[in-house]
Scaffold this active site. Structure first.
Site, PDB file in Angstrom:
ATOM      1  N   THR A  91      94.741 -26.501  35.021  1.00 29.48           N
ATOM      2  CA  THR A  91      95.725 -25.881  33.873  1.00 29.48           C
ATOM      3  C   THR A  91      96.839 -25.006  34.707  1.00 29.48           C
ATOM      4  O   THR A  91      96.625 -23.827  34.613  1.00 29.48           O
ATOM      5  CB  THR A  91      94.943 -25.086  33.000  1.00 29.48           C
ATOM      6  OG1 THR A  91      94.042 -23.982  33.619  1.00 29.48           O
ATOM      7  CG2 THR A  91      94.073 -25.742  31.927  1.00 29.48           C
ATOM      8  N   THR A  93     100.300 -23.219  36.407  1.00 31.90           N
ATOM      9  CA  THR A  93     101.143 -22.733  35.603  1.00 31.90           C
ATOM     10  C   THR A  93     102.480 -23.848  35.401  1.00 31.90           C
ATOM     11  O   THR A  93     102.768 -24.453  36.112  1.00 31.90           O
ATOM     12  CB  THR A  93     101.813 -21.484  36.589  1.00 31.90           C
ATOM     13  OG1 THR A  93     100.906 -20.597  36.975  1.00 31.90           O
ATOM     14  CG2 THR A  93     103.339 -20.644  35.951  1.00 31.90           C
ATOM     15  N   THR A 131      90.212 -23.020  32.401  1.00 33.55           N
ATOM     16  CA  THR A 131      90.795 -21.531  32.129  1.00 33.55           C
ATOM     17  C   THR A 131      92.002 -21.722  30.911  1.00 33.55           C
ATOM     18  O   THR A 131      92.769 -22.319  31.543  1.00 33.55           O
ATOM     19  CB  THR A 131      91.090 -20.622  33.301  1.00 33.55           C
ATOM     20  OG1 THR A 131      89.793 -20.519  34.217  1.00 33.55           O
ATOM     21  CG2 THR A 131      91.434 -19.341  33.036  1.00 33.55           C
ATOM     22  N   LYS A 219      87.514 -14.597  30.213  1.00 26.59           N
ATOM     23  CA  LYS A 219      87.834 -15.280  31.353  1.00 26.59           C
ATOM     24  C   LYS A 219      89.085 -14.947  32.252  1.00 26.59           C
ATOM     25  O   LYS A 219      89.155 -14.615  33.493  1.00 26.59           O
ATOM     26  CB  LYS A 219      87.943 -16.902  31.294  1.00 26.59           C
ATOM     27  CG  LYS A 219      88.271 -17.783  32.485  1.00 26.59           C
ATOM     28  CD  LYS A 219      87.291 -17.368  33.721  1.00 26.59           C
ATOM     29  CE  LYS A 219      87.911 -17.960  34.904  1.00 26.59           C
ATOM     30  NZ  LYS A 219      87.275 -17.757  36.230  1.00 26.59           N
ATOM     31  N   CYS A 275      93.736 -19.534  41.235  1.00 26.29           N
ATOM     32  CA  CYS A 275      93.635 -19.058  39.737  1.00 26.29           C
ATOM     33  C   CYS A 275      94.307 -17.706  39.698  1.00 26.29           C
ATOM     34  O   CYS A 275      94.949 -17.207  38.270  1.00 26.29           O
ATOM     35  CB  CYS A 275      92.138 -19.105  39.421  1.00 26.29           C
ATOM     36  SG  CYS A 275      91.557 -20.620  39.144  1.00 26.29           S
ATOM     37  N   PHE A 337      92.769 -19.892  51.759  1.00 24.97           N
ATOM     38  CA  PHE A 337      93.027 -19.023  51.023  1.00 24.97           C
ATOM     39  C   PHE A 337      92.013 -17.692  51.155  1.00 24.97           C
ATOM     40  O   PHE A 337      92.247 -16.847  50.980  1.00 24.97           O
ATOM     41  CB  PHE A 337      93.343 -19.105  49.339  1.00 24.97           C
ATOM     42  CG  PHE A 337      92.372 -19.221  48.603  1.00 24.97           C
ATOM     43  CD1 PHE A 337      91.672 -20.500  48.426  1.00 24.97           C
ATOM     44  CD2 PHE A 337      91.685 -18.257  47.881  1.00 24.97           C
ATOM     45  CE1 PHE A 337      90.604 -20.627  47.711  1.00 24.97           C
ATOM     46  CE2 PHE A 337      90.670 -18.385  47.085  1.00 24.97           C
ATOM     47  CZ  PHE A 337      90.076 -19.683  46.904  1.00 24.97           C
TER      48      PHE A 337
HETATM   49  P1  NAD Z   1      91.233 -29.141  40.254  1.00 28.40           P
HETATM   50  O1  NAD Z   1      92.724 -29.480  40.151  1.00 28.40           O
HETATM   51  O2  NAD Z   1      90.535 -29.106  41.387  1.00 28.40           O
HETATM   52  O3  NAD Z   1      90.523 -30.553  39.247  1.00 28.40           O
HETATM   53  C1  NAD Z   1      91.019 -30.788  38.075  1.00 28.40           C
HETATM   54  C2  NAD Z   1      90.909 -32.369  37.973  1.00 28.40           C
HETATM   55  O4  NAD Z   1      90.880 -32.801  36.760  1.00 28.40           O
HETATM   56  C3  NAD Z   1      91.646 -33.261  39.079  1.00 28.40           C
HETATM   57  O5  NAD Z   1      90.854 -34.068  39.631  1.00 28.40           O
HETATM   58  C4  NAD Z   1      92.442 -34.118  37.991  1.00 28.40           C
HETATM   59  O6  NAD Z   1      92.629 -35.480  38.522  1.00 28.40           O
HETATM   60  C5  NAD Z   1      91.585 -34.062  36.748  1.00 28.40           C
HETATM   61  N1  NAD Z   1      92.215 -34.473  35.487  1.00 28.40           N
HETATM   62  C6  NAD Z   1      93.684 -33.849  35.067  1.00 28.40           C
HETATM   63  N2  NAD Z   1      93.896 -34.558  33.807  1.00 28.40           N
HETATM   64  C7  NAD Z   1      92.735 -35.499  33.597  1.00 28.40           C
HETATM   65  C8  NAD Z   1      92.632 -36.383  32.735  1.00 28.40           C
HETATM   66  N3  NAD Z   1      93.343 -36.449  31.338  1.00 28.40           N
HETATM   67  N4  NAD Z   1      91.367 -37.192  32.514  1.00 28.40           N
HETATM   68  C9  NAD Z   1      90.538 -37.046  33.681  1.00 28.40           C
HETATM   69  N5  NAD Z   1      90.636 -36.053  34.802  1.00 28.40           N
HETATM   70  C10 NAD Z   1      91.990 -35.564  34.635  1.00 28.40           C
HETATM   71  O7  NAD Z   1      91.131 -27.993  39.396  1.00 28.40           O
HETATM   72  P2  NAD Z   1      89.821 -27.023  39.415  1.00 28.40           P
HETATM   73  O8  NAD Z   1      89.891 -25.940  40.523  1.00 28.40           O
HETATM   74  O9  NAD Z   1      88.698 -27.668  39.307  1.00 28.40           O
HETATM   75  O10 NAD Z   1      90.134 -26.151  38.161  1.00 28.40           O
HETATM   76  C11 NAD Z   1      89.763 -26.695  36.908  1.00 28.40           C
HETATM   77  C12 NAD Z   1      89.867 -25.819  35.848  1.00 28.40           C
HETATM   78  O11 NAD Z   1      88.818 -24.499  36.120  1.00 28.40           O
HETATM   79  C13 NAD Z   1      91.324 -24.729  35.789  1.00 28.40           C
HETATM   80  O12 NAD Z   1      91.421 -24.486  34.557  1.00 28.40           O
HETATM   81  C14 NAD Z   1      90.673 -23.570  36.527  1.00 28.40           C
HETATM   82  O13 NAD Z   1      91.670 -22.252  36.369  1.00 28.40           O
HETATM   83  C15 NAD Z   1      89.587 -23.260  36.265  1.00 28.40           C
HETATM   84  N6  NAD Z   1      88.666 -22.432  37.362  1.00 28.40           N
HETATM   85  C16 NAD Z   1      89.046 -22.925  38.493  1.00 28.40           C
HETATM   86  C17 NAD Z   1      88.164 -22.274  39.603  1.00 28.40           C
HETATM   87  C18 NAD Z   1      88.122 -22.707  41.005  1.00 28.40           C
HETATM   88  O14 NAD Z   1      87.459 -21.747  41.727  1.00 28.40           O
HETATM   89  N7  NAD Z   1      88.930 -23.535  41.342  1.00 28.40           N
HETATM   90  C19 NAD Z   1      86.949 -21.323  38.999  1.00 28.40           C
HETATM   91  C20 NAD Z   1      86.905 -21.115  37.684  1.00 28.40           C
HETATM   92  C21 NAD Z   1      87.873 -21.529  36.985  1.00 28.40           C
HETATM   93  C1  UGA Z   2      88.328 -16.039  41.765  1.00 24.51           C
HETATM   94  C2  UGA Z   2      87.128 -15.166  40.966  1.00 24.51           C
HETATM   95  O1  UGA Z   2      86.218 -14.492  41.978  1.00 24.51           O
HETATM   96  C3  UGA Z   2      86.399 -16.098  40.258  1.00 24.51           C
HETATM   97  O2  UGA Z   2      85.205 -15.295  39.687  1.00 24.51           O
HETATM   98  C4  UGA Z   2      86.897 -17.022  39.369  1.00 24.51           C
HETATM   99  O3  UGA Z   2      85.909 -17.934  38.601  1.00 24.51           O
HETATM  100  C5  UGA Z   2      87.894 -18.111  40.201  1.00 24.51           C
HETATM  101  O4  UGA Z   2      88.705 -16.883  40.799  1.00 24.51           O
HETATM  102  C6  UGA Z   2      88.905 -18.621  39.292  1.00 24.51           C
HETATM  103  O5  UGA Z   2      89.078 -18.407  38.066  1.00 24.51           O
HETATM  104  O6  UGA Z   2      89.280 -19.603  39.950  1.00 24.51           O
HETATM  105  P1  UGA Z   2      88.365 -17.459  44.147  1.00 24.51           P
HETATM  106  O7  UGA Z   2      89.817 -17.504  43.737  1.00 24.51           O
HETATM  107  O8  UGA Z   2      87.681 -18.690  44.408  1.00 24.51           O
HETATM  108  O9  UGA Z   2      87.595 -16.920  42.756  1.00 24.51           O
HETATM  109  O10 UGA Z   2      87.916 -16.530  45.198  1.00 24.51           O
HETATM  110  P2  UGA Z   2      87.824 -14.779  45.455  1.00 24.51           P
HETATM  111  O11 UGA Z   2      86.850 -14.515  46.237  1.00 24.51           O
HETATM  112  O12 UGA Z   2      88.047 -13.986  44.027  1.00 24.51           O
HETATM  113  O13 UGA Z   2      89.066 -14.690  46.307  1.00 24.51           O
HETATM  114  C7  UGA Z   2      90.476 -14.646  45.738  1.00 24.51           C
HETATM  115  C8  UGA Z   2      91.335 -14.130  46.761  1.00 24.51           C
HETATM  116  O14 UGA Z   2      91.309 -12.757  46.910  1.00 24.51           O
HETATM  117  C9  UGA Z   2      91.316 -14.605  48.420  1.00 24.51           C
HETATM  118  O15 UGA Z   2      92.286 -14.912  48.737  1.00 24.51           O
HETATM  119  C10 UGA Z   2      90.472 -13.351  48.931  1.00 24.51           C
HETATM  120  O16 UGA Z   2      90.717 -13.408  50.386  1.00 24.51           O
HETATM  121  C11 UGA Z   2      91.159 -12.346  48.113  1.00 24.51           C
HETATM  122  N1  UGA Z   2      90.339 -10.987  48.281  1.00 24.51           N
HETATM  123  C12 UGA Z   2      89.096 -11.025  47.579  1.00 24.51           C
HETATM  124  C13 UGA Z   2      90.753  -9.820  48.740  1.00 24.51           C
HETATM  125  O17 UGA Z   2      91.958  -9.731  49.396  1.00 24.51           O
HETATM  126  N2  UGA Z   2      90.066  -8.758  48.775  1.00 24.51           N
HETATM  127  C14 UGA Z   2      88.816  -8.651  48.257  1.00 24.51           C
HETATM  128  O18 UGA Z   2      88.341  -7.729  48.093  1.00 24.51           O
HETATM  129  C15 UGA Z   2      88.323  -9.909  47.496  1.00 24.51           C
END
Ligand code: NAD
Ligand code: UGA
Length: 460
Positions: A91, A93, A131, A219, A275, A337
């Protein structure tokens, strides 16, 4: 009506893959099928080289793959066979039209709703794992209920809180699992089905149930709060650098206040990842859409501060290196990152690399796991950037060592040997405050850390 024994997940990314692997591992009586439109990604999940590096993930996948965890591109079959469907698509931007640069791009997410009504031939519980902006479930339900097959869909919100690098630990022992549903009889019944999945390994008191909108907003709010702490501590670093206060000491002192707490107070080059920025901008857009200008402005500053920190870091490098870095060899230590991931989405290293190349630096990028992504991210910079997995090779003949990712390997380098290999005066810019600065200074380096007084032999 539903027994939750057949689970599908649409989206095999950083969230869908590990989350479903954990469910399969902890729930041997359930079958979990993860589908994706990206065939290469599905193939990677089935291979020896998983799509990304995540500590502990290999072991969980090895235990479950083709036992009760399946990866497939057959989206129709997975939808038909499942009674619970998690939606974990990206999802990002929005980059076009109304809300460009701020709102969430919901096209992938909406496409899944259409896939579900196209292929479903029985009622389903659809669980938002992605999200999403608050009230997205209402839109999802409207699309799903437009089906002409007379099928009923319950839409629940179950956002994921895992952090990359610690995903397996976070999934195994989550602080909480949040499940939002309609508070109607059918909504509550669906909620119970999803609660029962997690209850197979998560203590019941950690499984929180709310209405759908609270779940969706919580979230985004959690990410906004976490990112805000990082921007808040970073907003004190320039003051520390000029006054002699030390940001690590300040963070420790304030973090001991139990009302503040010690976590997420590590100053540095700024937050990256796919994110934080996206979700805060999404929150900004939601506020703006509700006419809440002050609230939108408030949250936007968290992102502004983050960008400022990266620009300030490069400005400081330029000024410390006598006003020019043109033609100088700069070794970027780390590109991911954060440590323990190969993910480079929105990494601060990308911004820093581009700013340095604008200054005509000769860049060498090193990272233990993220180099394939780094190569793609920087492909347009051509010869201005070189890549090597070996940090010692990157530092050979370098004018400056610049820490971008807090990989432990960098704090463990033989820095005396590094000093001998570098051009003098040899600079260290520690964007993660993960090196032993006093020791580096004693070796002879000019050391510039974030939020700390400079340690420079040149200033004497
Ligand atoms: P990602 O890009 O790694 O994975 C998403 C996958 O969905 C891709 O492989 C894509 O090909 C697939 N996809 C898209 N449209 C599709 C469709 N119509 N049918 C089947 N597959 C499809 O993304 P992500 O990092 O896993 O994040 C997914 C969601 O979870 C986002 O909303 C993100 O904000 C949220 N989230 C991510 C993290 C994280 O650490 N990356 C943590 C918490 C929440
Ligand atoms: C973050 C949240 O921590 C998760 O709870 C959430 O699910 C996720 O985003 C998401 O929605 O994608 P993530 O981005 O994987 O997780 O990693 P973090 O540990 O949160 O670090 C994010 C960034 O902040 C990194 O670049 C890290 O180096 C930085 N960071 C973290 C700092 O600069 N200072 C800190 O004290 C902590």
């Amino acid at each position: 009506m539903f027994d939750g024994k057949h689970i599908a997940c649409i989206g095999a990314g950083y969230v869908g893959g590990p989350t479903m692997a954990m469910i399969a591992d902890k729930c041997p009586g359930r079958t979990v099928t993860v589908v994706d439109i990206n065939a290469a990604r599905i193939a990677a999940w089935q291979s020896d080289a998983l799509p990304f590096y995540e500590p502990g993930l290999r072991e969980v996948v090895d235990r479950t793959l083709n036992r009760n965890l399946f990866f497939s591109t057959d989206i129709a079959k997975a939808i038909r066979e499942a009674d619970v469907i998690f939606v974990s698509v990206n999802t990002p931007t929005k980059t076009f039209g109304q809300g460009a640069g701020c709102a969430a791009d919901l096209q992938y997410w909406e496409r899944t709703a259409r896939e579900i009504i196209q292929y479903a031939d029985s009622d389903k519980i659809v669980v938002e794992k992605s999200t999403l902006p608050v009230r997205s479930a209402a839109a999802m339900k409207r699309v799903l209920m437009s089906n002409e097959k007379g099928l009923h869909f319950e839409v629940l919100s179950n956002p994921e809180f895992l952090a990359e690098g610690t995903a397996i630990r976070d999934l195994e022992k989550p602080d909480r699992v949040l499940i939002g549903s309609d508070e109607t009889p059918s909504g509550l019944a669906a909620r119970k089905v999803v609660v029962d999945i997690y209850a197979e390994w998560v203590p019941r008191e950690r499984i929180l149930t709310t209405n759908v909108w609270s779940s969706e907003l919580s979230k985004v709010a959690a990410n906004a709060f976490l990112a805000q702490r990082i921007s808040s501590i970073n907003a004190l670093t320039a003051l520390c650098e000029t006054t002699g206060a030390d940001i690590t000491e300040v963070a420790h002192a304030i973090g001991l206040d139990t009302r503040i707490g010690p976590k997420f107070l590590k100053a540095g080059i700024g937050f990256g990842g796919s994110c934080f920025r996206k979700d805060i901008l999404n929150l900004v857009y939601m506020c703006e859409s509700c006419g809440l200008k002050e609230e939108a402005d408030y949250w936007r500053t968290v992102v502004t501060m983050n960008l400022h920190q990266q620009a300030r870091f490069v400005r400081n490098m330029l000024s410390r290196m006598f006003g020019t870095i043109a033609g100088k060899r700069i070794a970027l230590l780390g590109f991911a990152f954060k440590a323990d991931t190969s993910d480079t989405r929105d990494t601060p290293a990308l911004t820093v690399a581009r700013l340095l190349v604008e200054e005509h630096a000769e860049l060498v990028v090193t990272d233990p796991f993220a180099l394939p992504n780094a190569r793609k991210d920087l492909a347009d910079l051509g010869e201005a950037v070189a890549f090597t997995e070996d940090p010692m090779a990157a530092l050979d003949g370098a004018d400056a060592a610049v820490v971008m990712t807090d990989w432990t390997v960098y704090s463990q380098l033989d820095w005396a040997r590094v000093f001998a290999k570098m051009r003098k005066p040899a600079f260290v810019f520690d964007g993660r405050n993960c090196l032993n600065h006093n020791k580096l200074y004693e070796i002879g380096f000019q050391v510039f850390a974030i939020g700390k007084a400079p340690l420079s032999h040149l200033d004497r």
